[in-house]
Design a protein around this motif. Structure first.
Motif, PDB file in Angstrom:
ATOM      1  N   HIS A 222      -8.403  -2.876   3.779  1.00 18.71           N
ATOM      2  CA  HIS A 222      -8.028  -1.557   3.259  1.00 18.71           C
ATOM      3  C   HIS A 222      -9.104  -1.063   2.308  1.00 18.71           C
ATOM      4  O   HIS A 222      -9.295  -1.653   1.248  1.00 18.71           O
ATOM      5  CB  HIS A 222      -6.680  -1.662   2.539  1.00 18.71           C
ATOM      6  CG  HIS A 222      -6.313  -0.449   1.745  1.00 18.71           C
ATOM      7  ND1 HIS A 222      -6.192   0.799   2.300  1.00 18.71           N
ATOM      8  CD2 HIS A 222      -6.033  -0.295   0.430  1.00 18.71           C
ATOM      9  CE1 HIS A 222      -5.846   1.666   1.352  1.00 18.71           C
ATOM     10  NE2 HIS A 222      -5.754   1.032   0.205  1.00 18.71           N
TER      11      HIS A 222
ATOM     12  N   HIS B 277     -10.243   1.543  -0.454  1.00 21.45           N
ATOM     13  CA  HIS B 277      -9.823   2.649  -1.309  1.00 21.45           C
ATOM     14  C   HIS B 277     -10.845   3.776  -1.135  1.00 21.45           C
ATOM     15  O   HIS B 277     -11.928   3.577  -0.618  1.00 21.45           O
ATOM     16  CB  HIS B 277      -9.772   2.198  -2.768  1.00 21.45           C
ATOM     17  CG  HIS B 277      -8.666   1.230  -3.051  1.00 21.45           C
ATOM     18  ND1 HIS B 277      -7.860   1.318  -4.161  1.00 21.45           N
ATOM     19  CD2 HIS B 277      -8.233   0.147  -2.374  1.00 21.45           C
ATOM     20  CE1 HIS B 277      -6.985   0.322  -4.151  1.00 21.45           C
ATOM     21  NE2 HIS B 277      -7.187  -0.412  -3.089  1.00 21.45           N
TER      22      HIS B 277
ATOM     23  N   TYR C 166       2.924  -9.251   3.305  1.00 18.54           N
ATOM     24  CA  TYR C 166       1.645  -9.937   3.446  1.00 18.54           C
ATOM     25  C   TYR C 166       1.513 -10.553   4.834  1.00 18.54           C
ATOM     26  O   TYR C 166       0.713 -11.458   5.046  1.00 18.54           O
ATOM     27  CB  TYR C 166       1.494 -11.041   2.394  1.00 18.54           C
ATOM     28  CG  TYR C 166       1.549 -10.567   0.957  1.00 18.54           C
ATOM     29  CD1 TYR C 166       1.387  -9.230   0.622  1.00 18.54           C
ATOM     30  CD2 TYR C 166       1.738 -11.467  -0.077  1.00 18.54           C
ATOM     31  CE1 TYR C 166       1.436  -8.807  -0.682  1.00 18.54           C
ATOM     32  CE2 TYR C 166       1.786 -11.058  -1.403  1.00 18.54           C
ATOM     33  CZ  TYR C 166       1.638  -9.724  -1.698  1.00 18.54           C
ATOM     34  OH  TYR C 166       1.683  -9.313  -3.001  1.00 18.54           O
TER      35      TYR C 166
ATOM     36  N   GLU D  61      -2.248  -9.979   0.300  1.00 18.55           N
ATOM     37  CA  GLU D  61      -2.836 -10.019  -1.036  1.00 18.55           C
ATOM     38  C   GLU D  61      -3.171 -11.425  -1.525  1.00 18.55           C
ATOM     39  O   GLU D  61      -4.004 -11.594  -2.415  1.00 18.55           O
ATOM     40  CB  GLU D  61      -1.918  -9.312  -2.032  1.00 18.55           C
ATOM     41  CG  GLU D  61      -1.629  -7.851  -1.680  1.00 18.55           C
ATOM     42  CD  GLU D  61      -2.701  -6.879  -2.164  1.00 18.55           C
ATOM     43  OE1 GLU D  61      -3.480  -7.278  -3.049  1.00 18.55           O
ATOM     44  OE2 GLU D  61      -2.744  -5.751  -1.659  1.00 18.55           O
TER      45      GLU D  61
ATOM     46  N   SER E  83      -8.473  -7.265   1.718  1.00 13.86           N
ATOM     47  CA  SER E  83      -7.373  -7.618   2.600  1.00 13.86           C
ATOM     48  C   SER E  83      -6.079  -7.250   1.901  1.00 13.86           C
ATOM     49  O   SER E  83      -5.891  -7.542   0.717  1.00 13.86           O
ATOM     50  CB  SER E  83      -7.375  -9.109   2.908  1.00 13.86           C
ATOM     51  OG  SER E  83      -6.155  -9.441   3.568  1.00 13.86           O
ATOM     52  N   HIS E  84      -5.182  -6.621   2.661  1.00  8.37           N
ATOM     53  CA  HIS E  84      -3.886  -6.286   2.061  1.00  8.37           C
ATOM     54  C   HIS E  84      -2.875  -7.409   2.223  1.00  8.37           C
ATOM     55  O   HIS E  84      -1.717  -7.260   1.824  1.00  8.37           O
ATOM     56  CB  HIS E  84      -3.347  -4.965   2.605  1.00  8.37           C
ATOM     57  CG  HIS E  84      -2.854  -4.060   1.525  1.00  8.37           C
ATOM     58  ND1 HIS E  84      -1.629  -4.236   0.921  1.00  8.37           N
ATOM     59  CD2 HIS E  84      -3.428  -3.016   0.891  1.00  8.37           C
ATOM     60  CE1 HIS E  84      -1.470  -3.313  -0.015  1.00  8.37           C
ATOM     61  NE2 HIS E  84      -2.551  -2.562  -0.053  1.00  8.37           N
TER      62      HIS E  84
ATOM     63  N   LEU F 160       4.310  -3.294   3.754  1.00  8.14           N
ATOM     64  CA  LEU F 160       3.707  -3.689   2.484  1.00  8.14           C
ATOM     65  C   LEU F 160       4.062  -5.133   2.140  1.00  8.14           C
ATOM     66  O   LEU F 160       4.131  -5.524   0.981  1.00  8.14           O
ATOM     67  CB  LEU F 160       4.099  -2.726   1.352  1.00  8.14           C
ATOM     68  CG  LEU F 160       3.095  -2.633   0.210  1.00  8.14           C
ATOM     69  CD1 LEU F 160       1.655  -2.491   0.675  1.00  8.14           C
ATOM     70  CD2 LEU F 160       3.440  -1.487  -0.721  1.00  8.14           C
TER      71      LEU F 160
ATOM     72  N   THR G  57      -6.226   1.401   6.904  1.00 11.12           N
ATOM     73  CA  THR G  57      -6.245  -0.057   6.905  1.00 11.12           C
ATOM     74  C   THR G  57      -6.561  -0.501   8.326  1.00 11.12           C
ATOM     75  O   THR G  57      -5.843  -0.111   9.261  1.00 11.12           O
ATOM     76  CB  THR G  57      -4.895  -0.645   6.464  1.00 11.12           C
ATOM     77  OG1 THR G  57      -4.566  -0.147   5.164  1.00 11.12           O
ATOM     78  CG2 THR G  57      -4.957  -2.169   6.408  1.00 11.12           C
TER      79      THR G  57
ATOM     80  N   HIS H  72      -1.322  -2.052  -8.688  1.00 19.88           N
ATOM     81  CA  HIS H  72      -2.513  -2.792  -8.249  1.00 19.88           C
ATOM     82  C   HIS H  72      -2.989  -3.769  -9.317  1.00 19.88           C
ATOM     83  O   HIS H  72      -4.114  -4.257  -9.271  1.00 19.88           O
ATOM     84  CB  HIS H  72      -3.630  -1.816  -7.871  1.00 19.88           C
ATOM     85  CG  HIS H  72      -4.409  -2.216  -6.662  1.00 19.88           C
ATOM     86  ND1 HIS H  72      -5.256  -3.310  -6.649  1.00 19.88           N
ATOM     87  CD2 HIS H  72      -4.454  -1.687  -5.416  1.00 19.88           C
ATOM     88  CE1 HIS H  72      -5.801  -3.414  -5.447  1.00 19.88           C
ATOM     89  NE2 HIS H  72      -5.333  -2.451  -4.678  1.00 19.88           N
TER      90      HIS H  72
ATOM     91  N   HIS I  78      -1.732   4.680  -2.167  1.00 18.32           N
ATOM     92  CA  HIS I  78      -2.406   3.963  -1.088  1.00 18.32           C
ATOM     93  C   HIS I  78      -2.690   4.926   0.066  1.00 18.32           C
ATOM     94  O   HIS I  78      -1.768   5.404   0.714  1.00 18.32           O
ATOM     95  CB  HIS I  78      -1.499   2.819  -0.647  1.00 18.32           C
ATOM     96  CG  HIS I  78      -2.010   1.966   0.458  1.00 18.32           C
ATOM     97  ND1 HIS I  78      -2.434   0.674   0.270  1.00 18.32           N
ATOM     98  CD2 HIS I  78      -2.134   2.194   1.787  1.00 18.32           C
ATOM     99  CE1 HIS I  78      -2.799   0.158   1.420  1.00 18.32           C
ATOM    100  NE2 HIS I  78      -2.633   1.049   2.363  1.00 18.32           N
TER     101      HIS I  78
ATOM    102  N   GLY J  44      -0.328  -2.988   4.599  1.00 15.31           N
ATOM    103  CA  GLY J  44      -1.142  -1.873   4.151  1.00 15.31           C
ATOM    104  C   GLY J  44      -1.293  -0.776   5.183  1.00 15.31           C
ATOM    105  O   GLY J  44      -2.070   0.140   4.975  1.00 15.31           O
TER     106      GLY J  44
END
Lengths: 312, 401, 342
Positions: free
Chosen positions: B257, B259, C246, B366, B363-364, C244, B286, C127, C85, C288
């Motif tokens: 992802h 920004h 993982y 996390e 990477s999302h 959202l 993404t 974040h 996002h 994401g």
């Protein structure tokens, strides 16, 4: 038109490289026949009235559902209103008739909608191929995946059903124990792990080979459908196929050609891709899961989700 | 042209920011050098005949596959033959393609092999081991190949493209980010000659160009990482077209992802997303980078037009009311404006140079932006947008070839 | 074009999973319009998902983040941020990345400003130490309407604007996350957690696991969003999918293929305007990512929605559970939908 299929849900054993017999539950195509993995391919014309009669030889309810196709499910619920099955159950020892009118051509899974986290893992799944209007199995000039104008004419068709097997989970479920956590160590195409994938079609419980045997210059339609629970990355060496359909929705239409070439195809659970390529020069071309921990049998390479495209 | 590329397959160590040192197998470009991760970048032109010779010094056979290339041949000394799967005398597959044996294998193949292919198509491709790849690729035997289009000319903007003139793939700057995962226990097993159990695969580190954050943001050829020569910092100026080439070197899929803006995906696995005049490119914020796959995309950041004479419509609080540099460092300039520098708190190191903006790319999933659980780390870097005119001429990716 | 003033608090709290267990979370609480002297009473009342943030292209959104602190973990003085996002051409001060700009300390406020440029389905999330704060629950749905959006005019009740073929009658979020309860318990107990051991045991759809997913919106005090989808036969139903968590997920509605008309808050359009929207039976997508899909409600009946990764349709190992929900299609008796998800 009407087409009838009969399936029997049964127990059986499959063999995987390096393991003893692995118990599974599968669909058989006849009362006397063995449970098989995957279940018998069903081939039907588009817009046909299809009746699937399921006889349940297992000790608990099972069902058949048709994900990806348009139909009205008949979920079964417990007394608290919770889903116990996503489609009508067939009681142990009983039989039930499921009806469907496939409205579009393509390749679809049929699978149990009853505790699918157990029953689909145990093997209660198979493939229904819906042929487009005008398809005549006796006339190669009519062979297309999606009908005229979809760019899906082919000479050779091969269905590859991917999946995973957790042998511990199979042993425990077969013994009636609660399901353990899903942690597969075996990865299959058409119910077999490499090198068994390259063996020819056979009788018994794992009837479908995955070797793709073609002649240089032939148009090859590979139909990959993921009956497993995790995604796979199907990698070709020496060949870059063109993706002609995803989830049996063709990408080329009169208005726009959305087909694209791709060398390694990510396929999520429950998804399918129709891939087309022209067979290159004679030789062997490997096809395998680029999730390299799925191209193994347990800890050993080579194995798992791997086969050979053999061009002569 | 004919391109002759020589690679050695050997071992080495890479450095992780938490202090860990990881044993690797990898490629290198000279005899006697330690292995690097990822392998040396190979940059050739469309139409080139590419000869890649490898010399194996590992204790087991190794090979290279070239997914996306066709007509690959292999030569172990008796002339080129079409490359293909190799079997032992019992018919068991031992390698996905022709291999270089380990040195001194009695009765074995030579420890060197030359692969040859014609780079028919421009694009971003992967090269990687085809022998015990469940182990050798995880150990680091992967790299990327860039094929320039036949009309490529970096001095002519219309011909400085990824896929050729009129393919709408012009770029001002380009970056290559190869991602992977590391399970340190498996690497240690290989180092110590123990059983390699891929079923226990449990990565603790995630990498971009072989580095984990914050090392990803360091420059190419940083001296303390001799075997991780490639930085992953992306730098550009506003409105520039930035070609970002992702390649999945690991065995998992990673959702990256950026920004700052969407990217436009223009090619997959080196195949341009066009059919004739029909354009099939699309925008994403993404991108799921699949294992063994490549994604070429164009990123542009233009901003919202704020500057001190067109100020932001909110009031910046006093520094003491803000959190800045919780990790002990910050990439922030201290100002909301591009090209302006302000104050940052005492005790916080700012790596900001000229008031450039930093946008994270990560990477999302996390947990993958940690180093064995410690944030920040892992598969994370920044896109730095520098004020117009401050970044200098755009370099392009260079490599062997 | 409107000016939208919102105030979200960041704090902690508890949610419920099926079976009755209470799980410690971090999360958001809506403080918009709350008098200053009452704000303190919202500490410990985080909800999962956070409040829906909704704006139109061209609106000006002033979003104040107030860090209320963690009453259950008073030792934990973590900052927070809001990351919109997918916001195009963002500048760092409003992007919410602490390493690239600023974060909001306990007891402080910060105003984020957004002027949405493009319609679609977005996400907001904290974040700050994102592996912890996202998993702990600091996530919320964010949707941007096209500038010409008019719910009273069917031709302008669209996801991406008049003439884009994205008209809908009803819309629902399907916001996917996972819950690793070991991590939540460790954090509640002031213990470290190795996030690379991440292994969820609950899979959530709009902050709930089945069968809580099909309970009405008010049924769970800190999990305000039902996942039950209802429509009349023939309605065009817009599903706004968000991942959202993982993990990657493959979502399927039995009997109902989907038309994907948006992904990551963009219509899939080629450079010459080629309409690259496509149809799918199973939507496989990653952390994401967002997807917008429309289906025309078929004949009356119940159409199960589930994760095709069947092993995830469990609650701590017991089926049925997880992200499962229901699409209930009625013959025509449903009144018009007052708002998303209702």
């Amino acid at each position: 038109m009407a087409t009838n299929f009969s399936l029997w849900a049964k127990t059986g054993n499959i063999s995987l490289p390096g393991t003893g017999p692995v118990p599974f539950w599968g669909f058989a195509g006849s009362a006397a026949g063995p449970a098989q993995l995957p279940g018998p391919h069903m081939e039907v014309p588009q817009n046909d009235n299809v009746q699937v009669i399921l006889t349940n030889d297992l000790g608990f309810p099972v069902s058949v559902m048709f994900p990806g196709q348009e139909f009205t499910p008949q979920p079964a619920r417990d007394s608290g209103g919770l889903f116990v099955s996503y489609n009508s159950e067939t009681a142990p020892g009983g039989a039930f008739s499921y009806n469907l009118t496939p409205g579009r051509p393509g390749i679809f899974l049929y699978e149990s909608g009853t505790s699918p986290e157990k029953q689909v893992q145990m093997g209660l799944y198979g493939v229904m191929v819906v042929r487009p209007a005008g398809f005549d199995p006796g006339n190669p000039a009519t062979w297309t995946a999606y009908g005229p104008g979809t760019g899906t004419e082919y000479d050779v068709e091969k269905i590859l059903v991917t999946g995973e097997i957790d042998t511990n989970l199979h042993q425990e479920l077969a013994a009636g124990s609660p399901a353990a956590e899903f942690n597969p160590g075996h990865f299959i195409i058409n119910g077999r792990s490499y090198p068994d994938t390259t063996d020819p079609d056979s009788g018994g419980g794992q009837p479908y080979g995955s070797r793709v045997s073609v002649t240089s210059g032939q148009r090859v339609l590979l139909r990959i459908i993921n009956a497993g629970f995790i995604n796979h990355n199907i990698r070709f060496l020496g060949i870059t196929p063109r993706v002609m359909a995803g989830d049996s929705w063709p990408l080329l239409s009169a208005g726009l050609d959305k087909s694209y070439e791709k060398n390694t195809i990510t396929i999520g659970s429950g998804q399918s891709y129709d891939l087309l390529f022209t067979a290159p020069a004679a030789g062997q071309y490997m096809l395998y899961d680029r999730n390299l921990n799925c191209s193994v049998n347990d800890n050993t390479f080579p194995g798992g989700m791997m086969t050979v495209i053999e061009v002569v | 042209m004919i391109r002759n590329i020589n690679l050695w397959v050997t071992d080495g160590y890479i450095s992780i920011p938490d202090g860990n040192s990881i044993y690797i197998w990898g490629y290198t470009d000279a005899a006697g050098k330690r292995a690097q991760v990822p392998g040396p970048r190979i940059v050739v032109n469309q139409g080139d005949v590419v000869n890649i010779s490898i010399t194996n010094t590992l204790p087991e056979a190794t090979s290279v596959v070239f997914p996306g290339q066709s007509g690959v041949t292999a030569d172990t000394g008796s002339g080129p033959q079409p490359a293909g799967p190799k079997y032992d005398g019992g018919g068991n597959l031992v390698s996905l393609t022709d291999f270089a044996d380990y040195p001194g294998n009695p009765g074995g193949n030579p420890p060197t092999i030359t692969y040859t292919f014609t780079a028919h198509r421009p694009g971003t491709f992967i090269y990687e081991s085809g022998t015990n790849p469940h182990k050798q690729v995880q150990m680091g035997l992967y790299g990327a190949i860039i094929v320039r289009p036949s009309d490529y000319d970096p001095a002519v903007p219309a011909k400085k493209t990824a896929y050729g003139e009129n393919t709408h793939t012009e770029f001002d700057r380009e970056y290559l980010v190869v991602v992977s995962e590391i399970d340190p226990v498996l690497h240690q097993a290989v180092e110590q000659g123990k059983d390699y159990k891929i079923r226990d695969f449990l990565p603790r580190y995630w990498t971009m160009n072989g580095r984990s954050a914050p090392d990803t943001m360091n420059s190419d050829n940083a001296g303390y990482m001799p075997n991780q020569p490639y930085g992953a910092m992306i730098m550009a100026e506003p409105d520039e077209k930035v070609l970002i080439r992702y390649a999945g070197g690991g065995i998992e899929n990673h959702p990256l992802h950026p920004h700052g803006n969407h990217t436009r995906i223009v090619a997959l696995d080196g195949s341009l997303l066009k059919n004739g005049t029909e354009d099939l490119s699309y925008k994403k914020f993404t991108v799921l980078v699949g294992a063994g796959q490549t994604y070429d995309q164009v990123f542009t950041w233009s901003g919202l037009g704020y500057n001190p004479s067109n100020p932001i419509p909110t009031v910046m609080p006093n520094l003491r009311n803000l959190g800045v540099g919780d990790a002990g460092w910050t990439m922030w300039s201290g100002s909301p404006y591009l090209g302006e520098k302000g104050d940052v708190p005492v005790g916080v190191t700012s790596f900001n140079q000229v008031g450039e903006y930093h946008f994270m790319v990560h990477s999302h999933e996390e947990m993958q932006i940690t180093n064995w659980g410690e944030f920040p780390g892992g598969m994370m870097t920044m896109i730095a947008i520098f004020p117009t005119g401050t970044l200098g001429d755009a370099g392009t990716i260079e490599g062997l070839g | 074009m409107a000016t939208i003033n919102k105030r979200f608090g960041a704090t902690d709290g508890y949610i419920r999973v099926p079976g009755g267990s209470e799980i410690y979370i971090f999360g958001w609480v809506d403080l918009t319009g709350i008098p200053e002297n009452e704000i303190f009473s919202y500490r410990g009342k985080a909800q999962l998902l956070g409040p829906l943030l909704e704006a139109k292209v061209g609106d000006e959104v002033y979003l104040t983040l107030t860090n209320l602190g963690m009453p259950v973990r008073p030792d934990l003085d973590d900052s927070h941020t809001i990351h919109w996002h997918g916001f195009p051409n963002q500048i760092p001060v409003w992007d919410g990345v602490p390493e690239a700009s600023i974060s909001v300390l306990v007891g402080r406020d910060f105003v984020y400003y957004y002027k949405p440029l493009a319609p679609g389905t977005y996400i907001y999330h904290c974040h700050f130490e994102p592996v912890e704060h996202i998993q702990m629950g600091m996530v919320g749905p964010l949707l941007v309407r096209p500038a010409d959006y008019d719910p009273g005019n069917p031709a302008y009740k669209t996801a991406y604007g008049h003439g884009t073929g994205t008209e809908f009658d009803r819309e629902y979020f399907i916001f996917l996350t996972e819950l690793d309860t070991r991590a939540h318990q460790q954090i509640e107990a002031v213990q470290e957690y190795d996030w690379t051991d991440y292994k969820p045991d609950y899979w959530l759809n709009n902050g709930r696991s089945y069968p809580d997913t099909v309970e009405p919106s008010g049924a769970l005090p800190y999990q305000p969003y039902s996942s039950l989808i209802r429509a009349n036969s023939g309605d065009k139903v817009l599903l706004r999918f968000v991942n959202l968590g993982y993990q990657q997920h493959s979502i399927e509605i039995l009997g109902v293929p989907l038309h994907v008309i948006g992904q990551d808050a963009q219509r899939p359009l080629g450079l010459n305007g080629e309409n690259l929207s496509y149809r799918k039976n199973a939507l496989y997508f990653a952390a994401g990512q967002t997807m917008d899909a429309i289906f025309t409600a078929p004949s009356a009946g119940t159409y199960p929605l589930f994760n095709r990764d069947y092993h995830k349709n469990v609650n701590a190992g017991t089926a049925p559970g997880g992200m499962v929900s229901e699409i209930q299609i009625l013959a025509g008796s449903l009144p018009p939908q007052p708002g998303p998800g209702q």
